[in-house]
Motif scaffolding. Structure first.
Motif, short mmCIF file in Angstrom:
data_model
loop_
_atom_site.label_atom_id
_atom_site.label_comp_id
_atom_site.label_asym_id
_atom_site.label_seq_id
_atom_site.Cartn_x
_atom_site.Cartn_y
_atom_site.Cartn_z
N LEU A 18 0.85 -1.24 -0.01
CA LEU A 18 0.18 0.09 0.03
C LEU A 18 0.70 1.19 -0.03
O LEU A 18 0.39 2.28 -0.67
CB LEU A 18 -1.06 -0.11 1.13
CG LEU A 18 -1.90 1.26 1.50
CD1 LEU A 18 -2.77 1.34 -0.01
CD2 LEU A 18 -2.48 1.09 2.56
N LEU A 19 1.88 1.38 0.85
CA LEU A 19 2.80 2.50 0.83
C LEU A 19 3.24 2.53 -0.45
O LEU A 19 3.76 3.73 -0.90
CB LEU A 19 3.74 2.35 2.05
CG LEU A 19 3.01 2.56 3.21
CD1 LEU A 19 4.22 2.05 4.45
CD2 LEU A 19 2.42 3.66 3.68
N LEU A 20 4.09 1.45 -0.85
CA LEU A 20 4.70 1.52 -2.25
C LEU A 20 3.87 2.03 -3.48
O LEU A 20 4.25 3.01 -4.22
CB LEU A 20 5.27 0.19 -2.58
CG LEU A 20 6.70 -0.15 -1.91
CD1 LEU A 20 7.03 -1.46 -2.35
CD2 LEU A 20 7.89 0.79 -2.28
N MET A 21 2.57 1.44 -3.68
CA MET A 21 1.89 1.64 -4.45
C MET A 21 1.43 3.34 -4.39
O MET A 21 1.31 3.84 -5.60
CB MET A 21 0.59 0.69 -4.70
CG MET A 21 0.83 -0.67 -5.21
SD MET A 21 -0.46 -1.56 -5.47
CE MET A 21 -1.17 -0.83 -6.91
N THR A 22 1.23 3.88 -3.13
CA THR A 22 0.86 5.32 -2.95
C THR A 22 2.14 5.97 -3.77
O THR A 22 1.71 7.22 -4.42
CB THR A 22 0.61 5.40 -1.70
OG1 THR A 22 -0.43 4.68 -1.12
CG2 THR A 22 0.40 6.98 -1.32
N LEU A 23 3.28 5.71 -3.23
CA LEU A 23 4.43 6.39 -3.70
C LEU A 23 4.68 6.29 -5.26
O LEU A 23 4.98 7.15 -5.91
CB LEU A 23 5.72 6.03 -2.92
CG LEU A 23 6.83 6.71 -3.26
CD1 LEU A 23 6.79 8.20 -2.86
CD2 LEU A 23 8.02 6.29 -2.68
N ILE A 24 4.84 5.20 -5.61
CA ILE A 24 4.74 4.87 -6.80
C ILE A 24 3.57 5.68 -8.07
O ILE A 24 4.10 6.11 -9.15
CB ILE A 24 5.00 3.18 -7.44
CG1 ILE A 24 6.16 2.85 -6.73
CG2 ILE A 24 4.88 3.33 -8.90
CD1 ILE A 24 6.32 1.27 -6.90
N GLU A 25 2.58 5.43 -7.73
CA GLU A 25 1.35 5.97 -8.55
C GLU A 25 1.50 7.29 -8.37
O GLU A 25 1.18 7.83 -9.52
CB GLU A 25 0.26 5.48 -7.86
CG GLU A 25 -1.06 5.90 -8.54
CD GLU A 25 -1.32 4.84 -9.81
OE1 GLU A 25 -2.17 5.24 -10.90
OE2 GLU A 25 -0.57 3.88 -10.13
N SER A 26 1.83 8.15 -7.43
CA SER A 26 1.88 9.76 -7.52
C SER A 26 3.17 10.07 -8.36
O SER A 26 2.76 10.87 -9.30
CB SER A 26 1.92 10.40 -6.03
OG SER A 26 3.09 9.58 -5.50
N ILE A 27 4.18 9.34 -8.39
CA ILE A 27 5.18 9.60 -9.17
C ILE A 27 4.99 9.27 -10.88
O ILE A 27 5.34 10.08 -11.57
CB ILE A 27 6.51 9.04 -8.67
CG1 ILE A 27 7.26 9.39 -7.48
CG2 ILE A 27 7.61 8.97 -9.86
CD1 ILE A 27 8.07 8.81 -6.78
N ARG A 28 4.31 8.30 -10.83
CA ARG A 28 4.09 7.53 -12.14
C ARG A 28 2.91 8.76 -12.91
O ARG A 28 3.12 9.03 -14.16
CB ARG A 28 3.39 6.42 -11.89
CG ARG A 28 3.17 5.47 -13.34
CD ARG A 28 2.52 4.28 -12.84
NE ARG A 28 1.02 4.20 -12.71
CZ ARG A 28 0.16 4.32 -13.51
NH1 ARG A 28 0.43 4.26 -14.86
NH2 ARG A 28 -1.16 4.26 -13.09
#
Length: 184
Positions: A89-99
């Motif tokens: 959940l934490l990784l996807m939040t960070l990655i999705e915002s950057i993506r």
């Protein structure tokens, strides 16, 4: 309660200079005709941009539903899945915002490195993470989770395909422009 005059003036200047493009408020004249010349082809992908726009609005709904579902099923999960799901959940939040930022920047400004970074994050990180959450039955998938994961998977697949197409077109155009500049 009103803001002091000094702060109000600074906010007004900020909103005029930063938030609103001054060139749009000027009257269109012949010297501004070179803004978008008639021979310049727009390479931004409309399909990618629409998918990014809807994904930007859907992602907070996905995040809220994922956080609520994780909180509800947390006591029933084994310890290693607790750690894995919180990390995802934490990784996807960070990655999705950057993506999403890279997708917007790369597509609208027609920049190859940003669009390539967006596509790599989509294919190499987001797609496997969302497939893990969608297909792994051991994490006790709830119906709401399955629904939002399917929608996010469709967004990611659409953005992967349309991002690759837009990136391919942009690289071809940039390469041809580079070769043409050598003869000038």
């Amino acid at each position: 309660m009103e803001l002091p005059q000094k702060i109000r003036k600074r906010l007004d200047n900020f909103s005029r200079n930063i938030l609103f493009d001054q060139s749009r408020t000027m009257t269109f004249a012949k010297e501004n005709d070179r803004f978008l010349s008639h021979d310049k082809r727009v390479l931004s992908s409309l399909q990618l941009q629409m998918s990014l726009y809807f994904n930007l609005w859907f992602f907070p709904c996905w995040w809220i539903s994922e956080a609520v579902m994780l909180q509800l099923k947390y006591p029933a999960l084994p310890d290693y899945y607790k750690f894995i799901l919180v990390t995802i959940l934490l990784l996807m939040t960070l990655i999705e915002s950057i993506r999403l930022y890279l997708g917007y920047t790369g597509n609208l400004q027609e920049k190859v490195p940003e669009l390539a970074g967006f596509w790599l994050l989509t294919v190499l990180l987001q797609f496997p993470l969302i497939l893990f959450q969608l297909l792994n039955e051991a994490i006790l998938i709830q119906p709401l989770e399955r629904g939002v994961h399917i929608v996010l998977t469709i967004f990611i697949l659409t953005q992967g395909v349309s991002g690759l197409t837009a990136l391919r077109n942009l690289v071809r155009h940039t390469g041809s422009q580079f070769h043409l500049q050598q003869f000038d």
